[in-house]
Enzyme design. Structure first.
Site, mmCIF file in Angstrom:
data_model
loop_
_atom_site.group_PDB
_atom_site.id
_atom_site.type_symbol
_atom_site.label_atom_id
_atom_site.label_comp_id
_atom_site.label_asym_id
_atom_site.label_seq_id
_atom_site.Cartn_x
_atom_site.Cartn_y
_atom_site.Cartn_z
ATOM 1 N N ASP A 185 0.890 -1.162 0.000
ATOM 2 C CA ASP A 185 0.000 0.000 0.000
ATOM 3 C C ASP A 185 0.923 1.205 0.000
ATOM 4 O O ASP A 185 1.588 1.484 0.999
ATOM 5 C CB ASP A 185 -0.898 -0.007 1.242
ATOM 6 C CG ASP A 185 -1.872 1.173 1.271
ATOM 7 O OD1 ASP A 185 -1.626 2.155 0.552
ATOM 8 O OD2 ASP A 185 -2.859 1.117 2.015
ATOM 9 N N HIS A 186 0.977 1.916 -1.129
ATOM 10 C CA HIS A 186 1.998 2.960 -1.266
ATOM 11 C C HIS A 186 1.854 4.067 -0.218
ATOM 12 O O HIS A 186 2.824 4.765 0.069
ATOM 13 C CB HIS A 186 1.960 3.562 -2.679
ATOM 14 C CG HIS A 186 0.802 4.482 -2.929
ATOM 15 N ND1 HIS A 186 -0.439 4.040 -3.330
ATOM 16 C CD2 HIS A 186 0.690 5.830 -2.809
ATOM 17 C CE1 HIS A 186 -1.249 5.062 -3.477
ATOM 18 N NE2 HIS A 186 -0.597 6.172 -3.163
ATOM 19 N N HIS A 248 -6.091 2.646 2.409
ATOM 20 C CA HIS A 248 -5.319 3.821 2.799
ATOM 21 C C HIS A 248 -5.765 4.417 4.136
ATOM 22 O O HIS A 248 -4.959 4.620 5.053
ATOM 23 C CB HIS A 248 -5.420 4.912 1.729
ATOM 24 C CG HIS A 248 -4.873 4.525 0.404
ATOM 25 N ND1 HIS A 248 -3.859 3.602 0.240
ATOM 26 C CD2 HIS A 248 -5.197 4.935 -0.859
ATOM 27 C CE1 HIS A 248 -3.582 3.470 -1.045
ATOM 28 N NE2 HIS A 248 -4.379 4.271 -1.721
#
Length: 508
Positions: A185-186, A248
């Site tokens: 998950d960037h 996120h």
């Protein structure tokens, strides 16, 4: 969260090598790591896809991508020539198990040339439907036998719902050891997100007040000015809840709410995040009605340009029930956070592109100043800005200069640009470096993904089972639908925003 580069030879095999993710993020990140001296001396990057092209054609494409998307600007010829000799392309159909033998040959050739066994990283920068196919074919070809050296990096979305996430987890866990699986998950690689842990656990003054006794509520807001653009077909099957909140925003919530780990160890840190998700209050149908709201943007104007509504976007159902905005009130039912609401919101075509976490502290128990001194009185807030500004600011009350006792809100600010001269790495640079080093701290774990899906499934089922009659219910360049304001106003609060122009005071 590695502190040093790995010296082990490393081979990157990127499925989806001709795709958008590699062009915009992976290739520029790997090149910047090379420029900054973080890549091992011996490395190889192998892009793969169904498109037929030679090594030279692939290298030319990557140069164009890096010149356009790299934070370091256009590539210098000398550095580029040194980097590009390590880059190759291999035509491959991910569904054809036979083509995977070619990867084995390339890996063996590099090992022989380098006279050492390389770490091998398979990066799945492809559509989710290919995750089971590729992971199965890699295992069948016996390309992941070395548990210590082979890693599989899988992009989001990991599953479409709880059931599909569980099935994918079960499959991948049967093929690979946990130490090989990197669910990326960037957002977790962003500099300010990492600094939440440093800020919380490296400063003793915060721990005594980081709980329900002093914190009134928490807001986590990720808003975007952009619409769905050409991602209509993907977004129609996703929506804001799946696309942003399930991953996120819940990740950010975990960082804020987690207990202090016993050590800075990947498994220990990930255990504490799972604890938060498991402690979060489950939604009943009535809770969904009162604590979760959705929206869909209509047409409007952004920065002088007329933009279409969601239903007018390319390949979007003109009667779409897909939400482009979601706001939810969560509770973490444990000793530290009992009764403290966590408000999260995300939306497209909003007034501002920004990601912020706002922690509002309770008011002082007794106000000793006269009314005229406190016209602009505001409770203390801690604001963590992730993007576009990277800062941490504590808003407190102080006396305004002058003879009279008049209180003003002032900011105590830690600003990255004002404090450090070196440029912060992109999120993918951090995460790719961690992958090479075998550090899973900033990567999700299968049980964490499942816990997040389990939490939002009642909301998903309710929204998908009942068509919204109010869509579209907010215009482009607004702060979202009125129902989102009502959600938080019922508790006596309002949404905070931090102006991008650098003004000190947060506004509604």
């Amino acid at each position: 969260m590695s502190t040093k580069a790995t010296s082990d030879p490393t081979i990157f095999i990127i499925f989806g090598g001709t795709g958008d993710l590699n062009a915009r993020k992976l290739a520029p990140a790997l090149y910047n790591l090379f420029l900054d001296g973080w890549m091992p001396k011996k490395f190889s990057i192998i892009g793969t896809g169904r498109t037929k092209m030679s090594d030279e054609e692939f290298r030319t494409k990557l140069l164009e991508d890096i010149n356009q998307f790299s934070r370091s600007g256009k590539a210098e010829k000398e550095k580029w020539d040194e980097f590009i000799k390590n880059v190759y392309y291999q035509v491959s159909d991910a569904k054809d198990a036979e083509t995977y033998k070619e990867f084995g040959k390339r890996i063996d050739a590099h090992n022989a040339e380098w006279k050492a066994k390389a770490n091998v990283i398979y990066y799945l920068a492809v559509a989710p439907e290919f995750f089971p196919i590729i992971t199965t074919n890699i295992a069948k070809a016996k390309l992941a036998e070395d548990k210590k050296r082979v890693r599989i990096v899988i992009e989001k979305p990991f599953g479409h719902d709880l059931e599909s996430a569980q099935e994918l987890n079960k499959l991948i866990s049967s093929l690979y050891d946990d130490c090989q699986i990197y669910l990326i998950d960037h957002y977790l690689g962003k500099e300010t997100v990492q600094n939440i842990m440093a800020f919380r656990f490296a400063n003793s003054i915060l721990e005594p007040i980081w709980n329900r006794n002093f914190i009134e509520h928490v807001q986590i807001s990720v808003t975007e000015q952009l619409g769905v653009q050409d991602r209509g077909p993907y977004y129609e099957g996703s929506g804001a809840l799946r696309d942003m909140i399930q991953n996120h925003l819940l990740q950010l919530l975990c960082f804020v709410a987690m207990e202090a780990p016993n050590s800075f160890n990947a498994e220990e840190l990930r255990n504490r995040k799972v604890d938060v998700l498991k402690a979060m209050r489950k939604f009943t149908p009535e809770d969904v009605r009162t604590s979760a709201v959705r929206g869909q943007y209509g047409p409007g104007w952004i920065q002088g340009e007329e933009v279409p509504g969601y239903r007018q976007e390319t390949k979007v159902d003109p009667n779409s029930n897909t939400e482009t905005f979601a706001a939810i009130k969560f509770f973490v039912d444990n000793w530290r956070w009992h009764g403290v609401p966590f408000y999260v919101r995300t939306g497209k075509r909003m007034h501002q592109s920004a990601s912020t976490i706002t922690i509002q502290f309770k008011d002082v128990p007794h106000l000793v100043f006269p009314a005229e001194a406190t016209d602009s009185w505001q409770q203390n807030r801690l604001i963590i800005s992730i993007q576009p500004e990277m800062s941490i600011r504590l808003q407190v009350q102080a006396k305004r200069p002058g003879i009279d006792m008049v209180l003003n809100t002032v900011d105590m600010v830690f600003d990255y640009k004002g404090t450090y001269t070196n440029e912060a790495p992109e999120a993918y640079e951090t995460l790719l470096l961690d992958t090479m080093a075998g550090d899973q701290t900033l990567f999700m774990r299968g049980d964490q993904v499942e816990a997040a899906w389990d939490l939002i499934m009642p909301i998903l089922k309710t929204w998908e089972g009942k068509k919204s009659l109010s869509f579209p219910n907010y215009s482009a360049d607004s702060w979202g639908p009125e129902v989102a304001e009502a959600l938080i106003a019922r508790d006596g609060f309002h949404w905070f925003t931090l102006p991008v122009n650098g003004n000190k005071k947060a506004k509604h």
